[in-house]
Design an enzyme around this catalytic site. Structure first.
Site, short mmCIF file in Angstrom:
data_model
loop_
_atom_site.label_atom_id
_atom_site.label_comp_id
_atom_site.label_asym_id
_atom_site.label_seq_id
_atom_site.Cartn_x
_atom_site.Cartn_y
_atom_site.Cartn_z
N PRO A 126 4.12 -9.11 -6.95
CA PRO A 126 3.79 -10.25 -6.07
C PRO A 126 3.30 -9.78 -4.70
O PRO A 126 2.38 -10.36 -4.13
CB PRO A 126 5.11 -11.02 -5.97
CG PRO A 126 5.82 -10.69 -7.24
CD PRO A 126 5.43 -9.29 -7.61
N GLU A 363 -8.67 -4.86 -12.30
CA GLU A 363 -8.82 -3.40 -12.30
C GLU A 363 -9.46 -2.90 -11.00
O GLU A 363 -10.20 -1.92 -10.98
CB GLU A 363 -9.53 -2.91 -13.57
CG GLU A 363 -8.65 -3.20 -14.77
CD GLU A 363 -8.98 -2.47 -16.06
OE1 GLU A 363 -9.98 -1.77 -16.09
OE2 GLU A 363 -8.20 -2.62 -17.02
N1 COS Z 1 -7.26 10.21 -9.05
C1 COS Z 1 -6.25 11.05 -8.76
N2 COS Z 1 -5.49 10.93 -7.64
C2 COS Z 1 -5.79 9.91 -6.81
C3 COS Z 1 -6.84 9.00 -7.06
C4 COS Z 1 -7.60 9.18 -8.24
N3 COS Z 1 -8.60 8.37 -8.52
N4 COS Z 1 -6.89 8.10 -6.04
C5 COS Z 1 -5.91 8.44 -5.19
N5 COS Z 1 -5.25 9.53 -5.64
C6 COS Z 1 -4.16 10.25 -4.99
C7 COS Z 1 -4.59 10.70 -3.61
O1 COS Z 1 -5.25 11.94 -3.66
C8 COS Z 1 -3.26 10.78 -2.87
O2 COS Z 1 -2.65 11.99 -3.20
P1 COS Z 1 -1.87 12.88 -2.05
O3 COS Z 1 -0.73 11.99 -1.60
O4 COS Z 1 -1.42 14.10 -2.80
O5 COS Z 1 -2.87 13.12 -0.99
C9 COS Z 1 -2.46 9.64 -3.50
O6 COS Z 1 -3.06 9.38 -4.77
C10 COS Z 1 -2.49 8.39 -2.67
O7 COS Z 1 -3.85 8.01 -2.51
P2 COS Z 1 -4.34 7.14 -1.29
O8 COS Z 1 -3.80 7.69 -0.01
O9 COS Z 1 -5.82 6.97 -1.39
O10 COS Z 1 -3.58 5.74 -1.57
P3 COS Z 1 -3.74 4.32 -0.92
O11 COS Z 1 -2.39 3.73 -0.79
O12 COS Z 1 -4.58 4.40 0.32
O13 COS Z 1 -4.48 3.46 -2.08
C11 COS Z 1 -6.25 2.50 -3.37
C12 COS Z 1 -5.63 3.75 -2.68
C13 COS Z 1 -6.47 1.35 -2.43
C14 COS Z 1 -7.58 3.01 -3.89
C15 COS Z 1 -5.34 2.06 -4.55
O14 COS Z 1 -4.15 1.48 -4.08
C16 COS Z 1 -6.03 1.09 -5.50
O15 COS Z 1 -6.81 1.50 -6.37
N6 COS Z 1 -5.74 -0.23 -5.36
C17 COS Z 1 -6.20 -1.21 -6.32
C18 COS Z 1 -5.22 -1.34 -7.43
C19 COS Z 1 -5.83 -2.00 -8.63
O16 COS Z 1 -6.92 -1.64 -9.07
N7 COS Z 1 -5.16 -2.95 -9.17
C20 COS Z 1 -5.68 -3.67 -10.30
C21 COS Z 1 -4.60 -4.04 -11.20
S1 COS Z 1 -4.08 -2.80 -12.20
S2 COS Z 1 -5.09 -3.17 -13.87
#
Ligand code: COS
Length: 383
Positions: A126, A363
């Site tokens: 949520p 996604e």
């Molecule tokens: N592959 C591997 N590792 C990844 C990655 C990827 N594509 N993207 C991020 N990471 C890793 C980063 O390298 C980082 O690692 P370190 O802590 O070792 O540096 C860690 O994960 C955290 O990444 P980041 O700092 O970028 O995290 P954020 O909290 O800023 O979030 C987003 C990144 C916004 C991109 C992420 O939360 C996201 O994709 N949100 C959308 C979620 C989504 O798609 N939901 C849909 C429903 S699920 S079907």
């Protein structure tokens, strides 16, 4: 990789299945809000649940290029059909393939591949949607078990699921993403409640609901990969794959919508001739064709890059962003071509327009894709 002839026959078989079985069932699915059993049986028989699962675990073991080639065909039908095997083929299973232990793979993948075990992905909450790293579901170690508490939201296929990949915080001191772990939780485990199905704008026949965990005790070996603190990366890597798959769905659906627009424009007579003869209609059709071609080209190129083992986080986000936004524009133009008939339920466009809207959200929203693209660009620039 399967050989070229086998892939072509899968693509041809899927094309026939879409036209002979799926499209004729679309209205029934819309009316009854479920997928008929005979379609589910065929989805299983053709192996769609196990496209991404390696052959040694009973799947088809398709490469990314092969997967998107098949999915572009499936995407030509209502996206609801794909959704039924989408989580088993995608986010619900990819974590096990990417980071699972050998024991976890052997235990779950063969059953998922046959479609007898439906897999689902519990990330969103949520209070944690786009900011997935803010999730608050907890998994507390208690001897040989973990105890999971929290609520997951919009969980696709949860009403049908047998196995959930659940993301939970194992380190409460670590507020960041490194405190998150993934667990494989079986549906029969006490302490799981599936909420009522969400009433959605579209996608009737595909079901999402909350999944609530209340003192849900899972054995310690349910920890994905046997390692705490790497769950967020598992989720992101799963999404990298799933977003490319979704781009193929968007491409297939764009191609379908264009055919719907062409058909209507050729049949509909106004001012004494088919409206397809008017240049303003032709302009809309041409814009649709150019964008759909760009979508297909992007998807195939990035799939090839991925198969070559190159990092494609940025390119995958570009694909998801472009193909789903293009789909939105195509759906809007095709509805416009239909005029008033686009706004009533007589033609498929009214339903497909509502279905298409979701692809820019789930996604990862378009805005999250933009953010991922720009972050990767800046990282590469700074390196
Ligand atoms: N592959 C591997 N590792 C990844 C990655 C990827 N594509 N993207 C991020 N990471 C890793 C980063 O390298 C980082 O690692 P370190 O802590 O070792 O540096 C860690 O994960 C955290 O990444 P980041 O700092 O970028 O995290 P954020 O909290 O800023 O979030 C987003 C990144 C916004 C991109 C992420 O939360 C996201 O994709 N949100 C959308 C979620 C989504 O798609 N939901 C849909 C429903 S699920 S079907």
């Amino acid at each position: 990789m399967v050989d070229v002839d086998t892939l072509q026959s899968m693509v041809d078989q899927t094309r026939r299945f879409v036209r002979d079985d799926l499209i004729p069932s679309e209205e029934w699915v819309e009316e009854h809000d479920e997928i008929p059993d005979h379609i589910v049986s065929k989805l299983k028989e053709f192996g769609y649940f196990g496209m991404t699962i390696p052959e040694q675990y009973g799947g088809l073991g398709l490469s990314m290029l092969e997967e998107v080639s098949v999915v572009c065909e499936i995407g030509y039908a209502s996206p609801v059909f794909r959704s039924y095997f989408g989580t088993s083929n995608g986010v619900g299973t990819l974590g096990i393939i990417i980071d699972g232990t050998e024991e976890q793979r052997q235990k779950y993948l063969p059953r998922i591949a046959t479609g007898d075990c439906i897999a689902s992905f519990c990330l969103t909450e949520p209070g944690a949607g786009s900011d997935a790293g803010a999730l608050t579901t907890k998994a507390t170690r208690d001897g040989d078990h973990y105890v999971i508490n929290g609520t997951k939201r919009f969980t696709t296929n949860s009403p049908h699921a047998n196995i959930f990949t659940v993301f939970a915080r194992t380190d409460s001191k670590q507020q960041k993403t490194s405190g998150i772990s993934a667990f494989l939780v079986e549906r029969e485990t006490p302490g799981i409640t599936i909420g009522p199905r969400n009433k959605k704008m579209g996608f009737r026949g595909s079901h999402t609901a909350d999944v609530i965990f209340e003192n849900c005790r899972v054995p310690a070996h349910a920890l994905l990969g046997g390692q705490e603190g790497v769950g967020f990366k598992t989720a992101m890597r799963s999404l990298d794959h799933a977003r490319l798959h979704m781009s193929a769905v968007a491409t297939g659906l764009s191609e379908r919508l264009i055919d719907e627009g062409l058909r209507y424009a050729s049949d509909r007579v106004q001012f004494g001739k088919p409206i397809s003869q008017f240049q303003l209609i032709q302009g809309m059709l041409a814009d649709c064709a150019a964008e759909a071609l760009a979508s297909r080209a992007m998807v195939e190129r990035v799939a090839r890059m991925r198969d070559d083992g190159r990092p494609v986080t940025k390119e995958t986000a570009c694909c998801k962003y472009f193909t789903t936004e293009a789909l939105g524009r195509i759906a809007d133009r095709v509805l416009q071509i239909h005029g008033g008939y686009g706004y009533i339920k007589e033609y498929p466009i009214e339903r497909l327009f509502r279905d298409a809207r979701l692809l820019r959200i789930y996604e990862g929203t378009s805005q999250i894709q933009q953010l991922v693209i720009a972050r990767e660009m800046l990282k590469q620039h700074a390196a």
